[in-house]
Design an enzyme around this catalytic site. Structure first.
Site, PDB file in Angstrom:
ATOM      1  N   GLU A 162     -30.787   8.089   1.921  1.00  0.00           N
ATOM      2  CA  GLU A 162     -29.589   7.880   1.117  1.00  0.00           C
ATOM      3  C   GLU A 162     -29.153   9.200   0.490  1.00  0.00           C
ATOM      4  O   GLU A 162     -29.980  10.071   0.206  1.00  0.00           O
ATOM      5  CB  GLU A 162     -29.847   6.835   0.027  1.00  0.00           C
ATOM      6  CG  GLU A 162     -30.076   5.433   0.543  1.00  0.00           C
ATOM      7  CD  GLU A 162     -28.892   4.902   1.325  1.00  0.00           C
ATOM      8  OE1 GLU A 162     -27.739   5.129   0.898  1.00  0.00           O
ATOM      9  OE2 GLU A 162     -29.109   4.275   2.373  1.00  0.00           O
ATOM     10  N   ASN A 234     -13.565  -2.491   1.038  1.00  0.00           N
ATOM     11  CA  ASN A 234     -14.178  -3.027  -0.171  1.00  0.00           C
ATOM     12  C   ASN A 234     -13.160  -3.411  -1.233  1.00  0.00           C
ATOM     13  O   ASN A 234     -13.469  -4.186  -2.133  1.00  0.00           O
ATOM     14  CB  ASN A 234     -15.165  -2.014  -0.758  1.00  0.00           C
ATOM     15  CG  ASN A 234     -16.378  -1.822   0.122  1.00  0.00           C
ATOM     16  OD1 ASN A 234     -17.120  -2.763   0.391  1.00  0.00           O
ATOM     17  ND2 ASN A 234     -16.579  -0.601   0.598  1.00  0.00           N
ATOM     18  N   HIS A 353      27.357 -11.876  13.885  1.00  0.00           N
ATOM     19  CA  HIS A 353      27.235 -11.622  12.456  1.00  0.00           C
ATOM     20  C   HIS A 353      27.272 -12.900  11.619  1.00  0.00           C
ATOM     21  O   HIS A 353      27.888 -13.888  11.982  1.00  0.00           O
ATOM     22  CB  HIS A 353      28.337 -10.670  11.944  1.00  0.00           C
ATOM     23  CG  HIS A 353      29.649 -10.816  12.629  1.00  0.00           C
ATOM     24  ND1 HIS A 353      30.235  -9.786  13.320  1.00  0.00           N
ATOM     25  CD2 HIS A 353      30.487 -11.863  12.762  1.00  0.00           C
ATOM     26  CE1 HIS A 353      31.387 -10.189  13.838  1.00  0.00           C
ATOM     27  NE2 HIS A 353      31.547 -11.444  13.509  1.00  0.00           N
TER      28      HIS A 353
END
Length: 450
Positions: A162, A234, A353
């Site tokens: 780590e 996350n 339109h």
């Protein structure tokens, strides 16, 4: 792209996802119109896994309800307590107790891993050196938050550490652990049973099986992946970042395939958008799910398109909205402030339109005047409007469904049509005009006297 050896997939989806600040489970948040978990399942589909096990936990009812909608056969198991990734994978043992092949561990919040990458990870287990574990590794732009992988020159792992525990020399290494790995079933379960939780979090970590294998003199290796493939989610900011990343890649693919995006960064696609060649897409166009655009189409700015099938040489917009069920045939024109839903606009028809067309068929070569409304809903049921070929619908007409306008028929402007109109007929459904001479002048004079 089916994998050569039998394999099963375990997808971890038990996390609470509290950083999303949402009542919706994290892995059900959408990326380009598809839940994060759906991306992972879609990457597995072409590889034909023998079993797919999703490990659920918090919010499992939402996840299980979603899994009922997917095509891939999936089993769900529950991690009742959140005790770490190794503990989560161990919950899949009951569903895979008789399985003898390879197992790949994926994450429900890491959506963009590609099928070819999963395949390469599994195949690495069967190289001549027969490693026990193959770990998917990557090199991020900013590696500070990731654990490091120390390897030799042949990508054999010597150590995993780590970041907070790494030495300065180890921190200088940029090869990082994605968390995704492949391992044989008969190796996985014994190694998982030996993982300890003697760490600050008191959790059982999946990467520990690598160090356990190395401690027994077995081999573990890395397989490289692009950093974007293993980007996780996350929180909402990370989801937005991943959305931006995917959109940029999709835009590049669309342009490489022969379409022109005038301002690429303003065009938004969904995961299943299909764009043909020689298509021109102007700025500020949004594609929802299930849209197919054939060759030679022009889409003008500020158009919103979802669930639509657009054929060759059609012109759309600006400010057009195509909703699910819109089928636009060759050379048709859908103009500004036009909404189409559950309707087929046939070849060469024009809806130029300020018009709503719903639950209708517009015949080839027909012209729909501005302000036309198909009145398809009576408050209880939807009904259809059928307009034949080369019909002409005058401006400001209301077509009250169910109704059929025959081929070649003309509807006078301002009409409210409630009955069928035969072919080649003129329908006028409005009050007859009456002119009262000098009435306006007298009206003004009366008002001035008051």
């Amino acid at each position: 792209m089916t994998a050569h050896k039998p394999f099963s997939a375990v997808i971890l989806a038990a996390g609470k996802g509290t950083r999303m600040r949402s009542d919706t489970h994290k892995i059900l948040h959408a990326l380009a119109g598809r839940p994060l978990l759906g991306w992972v399942l879609d990457s597995l589909a072409p590889l034909s896994p023998d079993h797919t096990v999703v490990v659920t936990g918090s919010g499992r009812e939402q996840v299980e309800n979603y899994l009922k909608q997917v095509d891939l056969p999936v089993t769900s198991v529950t991690q009742e307590e959140q005790l770490g990734t190794a503990h989560a994978v161990a919950q899949a043992k009951s569903a895979l107790k008789d399985f003898k092949g390879d197992i790949v561990v994926l994450y429900g919040d890491v959506p963009l891993v590609q099928p070819k990458t999963i395949k390469a990870l599994l195949e690495r287990l069967h190289h001549e050196d027969k490693p026990t574990v193959a770990v998917l590794a990557f090199r991020p732009d900013d590696p500070r938050q990731y654990g490091r992988i120390v390897t030799d020159k042949t990508a054999h792992i010597q150590k995993m550490v780590e970041y907070k525990d790494a030495s300065e020399e180890e921190r200088a290494i940029t090869l990082c652990n994605s968390g995704l790995l492949a391992i044989r079933a008969h190796d996985l379960w014994p190694l998982l049973s030996r993982v300890q939780n003697n760490n600050a979090s008191g959790e059982y970590y999946l990467p520990d099986i690598v160090m356990l294998a190395l401690s027994e003199g077995r081999q573990a290796v890395t397989v490289d992946a692009e950093a974007w493939e293993v980007s996780g989610v996350n929180n909402r900011a990370e989801l937005a970042s991943l959305e931006s990343l995917w959109q940029n890649r999709k835009r590049q693919d669309v342009m490489k395939d022969g379409a022109s995006l005038i301002a690429p960064e303003t065009v938004w696609f969904s995961y299943d958008t299909e764009i043909g060649r020689d298509v021109i897409i102007e700025p500020q166009v949004y594609f929802g799910r299930n849209v197919k655009v054939a060759n030679g189409v022009t889409i003008h700015s500020f158009s919103h398109i979802e669930g639509a099938d657009i054929k060759e040489n059609v012109e759309i917009g600006p400010f057009a909205r195509l909703r699910p069920g819109a089928e636009i045939a060759e050379k048709a024109k859908i103009g500004n402030f036009v909404e189409i839903k559950k309707s087929k606009i046939e070849k060469g028809a024009k809806v130029n339109h300020l018009t709503y067309i719903g639950d209708a068929t517009i015949g080839a070569g027909s012209n729909i005047g501005g302000g036309t409304i198909t009145c398809n809903y009576d408050g209880f049921n939807k009904s259809r409007t059928e307009i034949g070929e080369k019909a002409f619908i005058g401006s400001n007409s209301a077509l009250v469904a169910p109704v059929r306008i025959g081929a070649g028929a003309i509807i006078a402007a301002g009409s409210t049509i409630t009955h069928n109109v035969p072919d080649d007929s003129l329908a006028i459904a409005r009050s007859e005009q009456e002119n009262k001479a000098l009435w306006a002048k007298k009206f003004r004079q009366r008002k001035k006297k008051k």
